[in-house]
Write a protein that holds these residues in place. Structure first.
Motif, PDB file in Angstrom:
ATOM      1  N   UNK A 183       0.822  -1.213   0.000  1.00  0.00           N
ATOM      2  CA  UNK A 183       0.000   0.000   0.000  1.00  0.00           C
ATOM      3  C   UNK A 183       0.857   1.264   0.000  1.00  0.00           C
ATOM      4  N   UNK A 184       2.142   1.152   0.354  1.00  0.00           N
ATOM      5  CA  UNK A 184       3.006   2.331   0.363  1.00  0.00           C
ATOM      6  C   UNK A 184       3.267   2.862  -1.046  1.00  0.00           C
ATOM      7  N   UNK A 185       2.917   2.088  -2.092  1.00  0.00           N
ATOM      8  CA  UNK A 185       3.040   2.576  -3.463  1.00  0.00           C
ATOM      9  C   UNK A 185       1.894   3.526  -3.818  1.00  0.00           C
ATOM     10  N   UNK A 186       0.854   3.557  -3.001  1.00  0.00           N
ATOM     11  CA  UNK A 186      -0.327   4.351  -3.300  1.00  0.00           C
ATOM     12  C   UNK A 186      -0.244   5.742  -2.679  1.00  0.00           C
ATOM     13  N   UNK A 187      -0.516   6.794  -3.448  1.00  0.00           N
ATOM     14  CA  UNK A 187      -0.547   8.142  -2.862  1.00  0.00           C
ATOM     15  C   UNK A 187      -1.637   8.229  -1.794  1.00  0.00           C
ATOM     16  N   UNK A 188      -1.349   8.981  -0.732  1.00  0.00           N
ATOM     17  CA  UNK A 188      -2.354   9.260   0.294  1.00  0.00           C
ATOM     18  C   UNK A 188      -2.884  10.674   0.043  1.00  0.00           C
ATOM     19  N   UNK A 189      -4.027  11.038   0.634  1.00  0.00           N
ATOM     20  CA  UNK A 189      -4.618  12.344   0.331  1.00  0.00           C
ATOM     21  C   UNK A 189      -3.658  13.521   0.507  1.00  0.00           C
ATOM     22  N   UNK A 190      -2.725  13.419   1.482  1.00  0.00           N
ATOM     23  CA  UNK A 190      -1.784  14.522   1.689  1.00  0.00           C
ATOM     24  C   UNK A 190      -0.853  14.738   0.503  1.00  0.00           C
ATOM     25  N   UNK A 191      -0.726  13.720  -0.379  1.00  0.00           N
ATOM     26  CA  UNK A 191       0.174  13.827  -1.521  1.00  0.00           C
ATOM     27  C   UNK A 191      -0.437  14.578  -2.696  1.00  0.00           C
ATOM     28  N   UNK A 192      -1.758  14.778  -2.684  1.00  0.00           N
ATOM     29  CA  UNK A 192      -2.460  15.379  -3.809  1.00  0.00           C
ATOM     30  C   UNK A 192      -2.867  16.812  -3.504  1.00  0.00           C
ATOM     31  N   UNK A 193      -3.141  17.600  -4.553  1.00  0.00           N
ATOM     32  CA  UNK A 193      -3.632  18.963  -4.321  1.00  0.00           C
ATOM     33  C   UNK A 193      -4.953  18.939  -3.555  1.00  0.00           C
ATOM     34  N   UNK A 194      -5.268  20.048  -2.926  1.00  0.00           N
ATOM     35  CA  UNK A 194      -6.509  20.174  -2.167  1.00  0.00           C
ATOM     36  C   UNK A 194      -7.709  19.950  -3.086  1.00  0.00           C
ATOM     37  N   UNK A 195      -8.713  19.245  -2.599  1.00  0.00           N
ATOM     38  CA  UNK A 195      -9.943  19.040  -3.352  1.00  0.00           C
ATOM     39  C   UNK A 195     -10.141  17.620  -3.839  1.00  0.00           C
ATOM     40  N   UNK A 196      -9.073  16.810  -3.856  1.00  0.00           N
ATOM     41  CA  UNK A 196      -9.204  15.445  -4.336  1.00  0.00           C
ATOM     42  C   UNK A 196      -9.770  14.538  -3.240  1.00  0.00           C
ATOM     43  N   UNK A 197     -10.664  13.639  -3.659  1.00  0.00           N
ATOM     44  CA  UNK A 197     -11.272  12.687  -2.725  1.00  0.00           C
ATOM     45  C   UNK A 197     -11.113  11.277  -3.260  1.00  0.00           C
ATOM     46  N   UNK A 198     -11.069  10.318  -2.356  1.00  0.00           N
ATOM     47  CA  UNK A 198     -10.937   8.904  -2.723  1.00  0.00           C
ATOM     48  C   UNK A 198     -12.199   8.425  -3.433  1.00  0.00           C
ATOM     49  N   UNK A 199     -12.020   7.623  -4.472  1.00  0.00           N
ATOM     50  CA  UNK A 199     -13.139   6.932  -5.100  1.00  0.00           C
ATOM     51  C   UNK A 199     -13.136   5.505  -4.557  1.00  0.00           C
ATOM     52  N   UNK A 200     -14.011   5.179  -3.612  1.00  0.00           N
ATOM     53  CA  UNK A 200     -13.968   3.869  -2.956  1.00  0.00           C
ATOM     54  C   UNK A 200     -14.226   2.716  -3.907  1.00  0.00           C
ATOM     55  N   UNK A 201     -14.853   2.977  -5.056  1.00  0.00           N
ATOM     56  CA  UNK A 201     -15.133   1.915  -6.003  1.00  0.00           C
ATOM     57  C   UNK A 201     -13.890   1.317  -6.628  1.00  0.00           C
ATOM     58  N   UNK A 202     -12.757   2.026  -6.555  1.00  0.00           N
ATOM     59  CA  UNK A 202     -11.514   1.530  -7.152  1.00  0.00           C
ATOM     60  C   UNK A 202     -10.424   1.314  -6.114  1.00  0.00           C
ATOM     61  N   UNK A 203     -10.790   1.304  -4.858  1.00  0.00           N
ATOM     62  CA  UNK A 203      -9.833   1.053  -3.781  1.00  0.00           C
ATOM     63  C   UNK A 203      -9.820  -0.441  -3.507  1.00  0.00           C
ATOM     64  N   UNK A 204      -8.744  -1.129  -3.851  1.00  0.00           N
ATOM     65  CA  UNK A 204      -8.695  -2.566  -3.615  1.00  0.00           C
ATOM     66  C   UNK A 204      -7.263  -3.029  -3.406  1.00  0.00           C
ATOM     67  N   UNK A 205      -7.119  -4.037  -2.544  1.00  0.00           N
ATOM     68  CA  UNK A 205      -5.809  -4.563  -2.236  1.00  0.00           C
ATOM     69  C   UNK A 205      -5.856  -5.404  -0.977  1.00  0.00           C
ATOM     70  N   UNK A 206      -4.679  -5.845  -0.484  1.00  0.00           N
ATOM     71  CA  UNK A 206      -4.637  -6.767   0.651  1.00  0.00           C
ATOM     72  C   UNK A 206      -5.141  -6.163   1.956  1.00  0.00           C
ATOM     73  N   UNK A 207      -5.593  -7.047   2.847  1.00  0.00           N
ATOM     74  CA  UNK A 207      -6.132  -6.635   4.140  1.00  0.00           C
ATOM     75  C   UNK A 207      -5.020  -6.267   5.101  1.00  0.00           C
ATOM     76  N   UNK A 208      -5.404  -5.626   6.208  1.00  0.00           N
ATOM     77  CA  UNK A 208      -4.448  -5.306   7.272  1.00  0.00           C
ATOM     78  C   UNK A 208      -3.972  -6.600   7.924  1.00  0.00           C
ATOM     79  N   UNK A 209      -2.703  -6.606   8.324  1.00  0.00           N
ATOM     80  CA  UNK A 209      -2.132  -7.765   9.014  1.00  0.00           C
ATOM     81  C   UNK A 209      -1.912  -7.489  10.495  1.00  0.00           C
ATOM     82  N   UNK A 210      -2.142  -6.233  10.911  1.00  0.00           N
ATOM     83  CA  UNK A 210      -2.037  -5.866  12.325  1.00  0.00           C
ATOM     84  C   UNK A 210      -3.251  -5.019  12.689  1.00  0.00           C
ATOM     85  N   UNK A 211      -3.539  -4.908  13.964  1.00  0.00           N
ATOM     86  CA  UNK A 211      -4.695  -4.138  14.425  1.00  0.00           C
ATOM     87  C   UNK A 211      -4.374  -2.659  14.636  1.00  0.00           C
ATOM     88  N   UNK A 212      -3.127  -2.266  14.385  1.00  0.00           N
ATOM     89  CA  UNK A 212      -2.726  -0.876  14.584  1.00  0.00           C
ATOM     90  C   UNK A 212      -3.598   0.066  13.757  1.00  0.00           C
TER      91      UNK A 212
END
Length: 419
Positions: A183-212
Motif C-alpha cells: 500500500x506504500x506505493x499508493x498516494x495518500x490524500x496529503x500527496x495530492x492537491x486540495x480538493x481530491x477525494x478517494x473513489x472507494x469503487x476503485x480502492x482494492x488490495x490486501x487486508x491489514x495484518x495488524x490491528x494498529x
C-alpha cells in the motif's frame, strides 16, 4: 462524467477481485486475497477544465525485474486499446507519445495520450510508470483543456517514491485507508492537491495484518515515534507537515533510525559530527530500499505468453514436392518452410510478434477431415497480452483469435478449408 472514462476503462486491467473476510477495522474499498497488487483512485469534483481532474494508481509486485520491465513497456498500448474500446462515439485518441522525464527509481517511463471530444474539447491522459526492483507503480492522470497532466503526476510520484518498496505490516489509517507494505506505493490524500477525494469503487488490495490504527494527521513514517519521545522533539519535523516522509511506516526499528531531515533530497546522515569528508562518502546513498522478496505475479494481470500454431491444409490447397514435403498453393503460397508468420493486435495492428514456420510441411492423414492434408507448425514466443489478435502470412489474414483462444492450451489448430 467524462473524467470517469479514466476509471471505467481500467476495469480492463483489473479483473474483479477475490473478496476476503472482513477485518477488525473496516477499510475503504475492497479487500483482496492476494498481496501483490493494489489500486487507488482519486477524483476532484470541483475541477472541469485546465487542471488535473482524476488520478488512478496501480501497484504490482512481479516475479523478477525482467517481467516488471516488460509490464512497464506494454502498459501504454494496453491502456490505449482499453480506452478506445470503451469510449463513446465522438472521442478520438492519439497514439501514446513518449515524454522525457527525470529518471525515477531504477527505471521510469512517461507517455501522453491526447484526445478530443466531439471536435470541441481537447484533453490528455498522462501515464507514468516507475520500477524499483520487482515493484512497479503505474500512475494515470486525466485532464481537459490547457493542462499538463504529466507534470502534476510526476510531482506525486516523486513524493511517494521514497516510501516503497516496504515490508512493513499492512494497517488501517484513521480515515480507513490502508497503509504499509504494498500500500506504500499508493498516494495518500496529503500527496495530492486540495480538493481530491478517494473513489472507494476503485480502492482494492490486501487486508491489514495488524490491528494498529495509524493517525492521519502525521506523515506516514511519523507513526512509530510514539515509543521514541526524542523523535517528536526534532525541530525540523514541522517544516513539512503535509508531505509524507520517505521513511517506512508502522513502527519498524529500521524506520526509527533515520533523521527527519531525510525529507530533503540528500540522504540521511546518521553521524553528522564525523566531518565533511565522511559526509561526501555517504552522499551517494539515496538509492531505493532493497526490494522485498519477489512475489508471484498476480493471476489477475495477463503476462506475455508462448503459443504454437498448427496449420492443417487440405491437399486441394497445397503443393506436394518430389521429396514428399508440401506447402500452400495459390493465395496460400506463403505457407512454406521458413516463411514468416505475424501475430498482431487485431484493432491497432501493434504490437506484433513474428516467427518462422518451423520446417517444410509434411503430408499426413487427418482423422477429422478424413483425408490427407499438409501439416505445418510455427511457434510464437513472448506474445504481448491483448484482447484480440490477427494471424497473417504476408498480408493475408489466416485467422482471428481472442486472448482466451491462444492461451487455452499449448497449441492452436488452424484448419484452412478447401471451400
Amino acid at each position: 462524467m467524462l473524467r470517469h472514462i479514466l476509471l471505467v476503462t481500467l476495469i480492463a486491467l483489473l479483473i474483479a477481485p477475490s473478496l476476503a473476510a472482513a477485518q477488525a477495522t473496516e477499510p475503504v474499498g475492497t479487500t483482496t486475497t492476494g498481496d501483490d497488487e493494489v489500486a487507488r483512485a482519486y477524483d476532484n469534483p470541483n475541477v472541469y477544465f485546465d487542471a488535473l481532474g482524476s488520478l488512478m494508481a496501480i501497484g504490482n509486485i512481479h516475479a523478477d525485474a525482467e517481467s516488471a520491465s516488460r509490464a512497464m513497456r506494454t502498459f501504454p498500448a494496453i491502456f490505449t486499446a482499453a480506452i478506445r474500446s470503451e469510449a463513446q462515439s465522438g472521442f478520438e485518441f492519439d497514439e501514446p507519445e513518449a515524454v522525457e522525464i527525470e529518471q525515477l527509481g531504477d527505471e521510469s517511463a512517461a507517455h501522453r495520450i491526447a484526445f478530443s471530444m466531439f471536435g470541441s474539447f481537447e484533453g490528455e491522459y498522462g501515464l507514468l510508470s516507475v520500477r524499483q526492483g520487482t515493484w512497479v507503480q503505474l500512475l494515470i492522470g486525466f485532464g481537459v483543456g490547457d493542462v499538463d497532466v504529466l507534470a502534476d503526476i510526476e510531482v506525486i510520484a516523486q513524493t511517494v517514491l521514497p516510501r516503497w518498496p516496504a515490508d512493513d505490516p499492512v494497517a488501517v489509517r484513521e480515515d480507513n485507508l490502508r497503509t504499509g507494505g504494498i500500500w506504500m506505493m499508493m498516494p495518500v490524500p496529503q500527496d495530492l492537491p486540495v480538493g481530491f477525494t478517494i473513489d472507494p469503487g476503485f480502492e482494492e488490495g490486501p487486508a491489514a495484518t495488524v490491528d494498529t490504527v495509524v493517525p492521519v494527521d502525521t506523515a506516514p513514517s511519523d507513526t512509530e515515534p510514539v515509543a521514541d519521545p526524542d523523535a517528536e522533539a526534532t525541530p525540523t519535523e514541522p517544516t513539512v507537515p503535509t508531505r509524507p516522509s520517505p521513511h517506512l511506516p508502522i513502527g519498524t526499528p529500521e524506520a526509527s533510525e533515520p533523521d527527519p531531515d531525510a525529507v530533503e533530497p540528500a540522504p540521511p546522515t546518521p553521524e553528522p559530527e564525523v566531518g565533511e569528508e565522511p559526509e561526501a562518502t555517504v552522499a551517494p546513498a539515496p538509492d531505493a530500499p532493497a526490494p522485498a522478496t519477489p512475489a508471484v505475479i498476480s493471476p489477475r494481470l495477463a503476462t506475455a505468453f508462448d503459443v504454437t500454431v498448427e496449420i492443417i491444409l487440405p491437399l486441394a490447397r497445397a503443393e506436394v514436392a518430389d521429396d514428399g514435403t508440401c506447402s500452400g498453393r495459390g493465395l496460400l503460397d506463403g505457407l512454406t518452410g521458413g516463411a514468416t508468420l505475424t501475430l498482431r493486435e487485431a484493432s491497432l495492428g501493434t504490437p506484433s510478434v513474428t516467427t518462422s514456420i518451423d520446417a517444410p510441411g509434411m503430408v499426413g492423414y487427418d482423422t477429422e477431415l478424413r483425408q490427407d492434408v499438409c501439416y505445418l507448425v510455427a511457434t510464437f514466443t513472448e506474445v504481448p497480452p491483448r484482447a484480440a489478435y490477427s494471424l497473417l502470412a504476408g498480408e493475408s489474414v489466416l485467422g482471428r483469435y481472442t486472448f482466451d483462444d491462444l492461451t487455452a492450451g499449448d497449441s492452436v489448430v488452424l484448419v484452412l478449408g478447401d471451400d
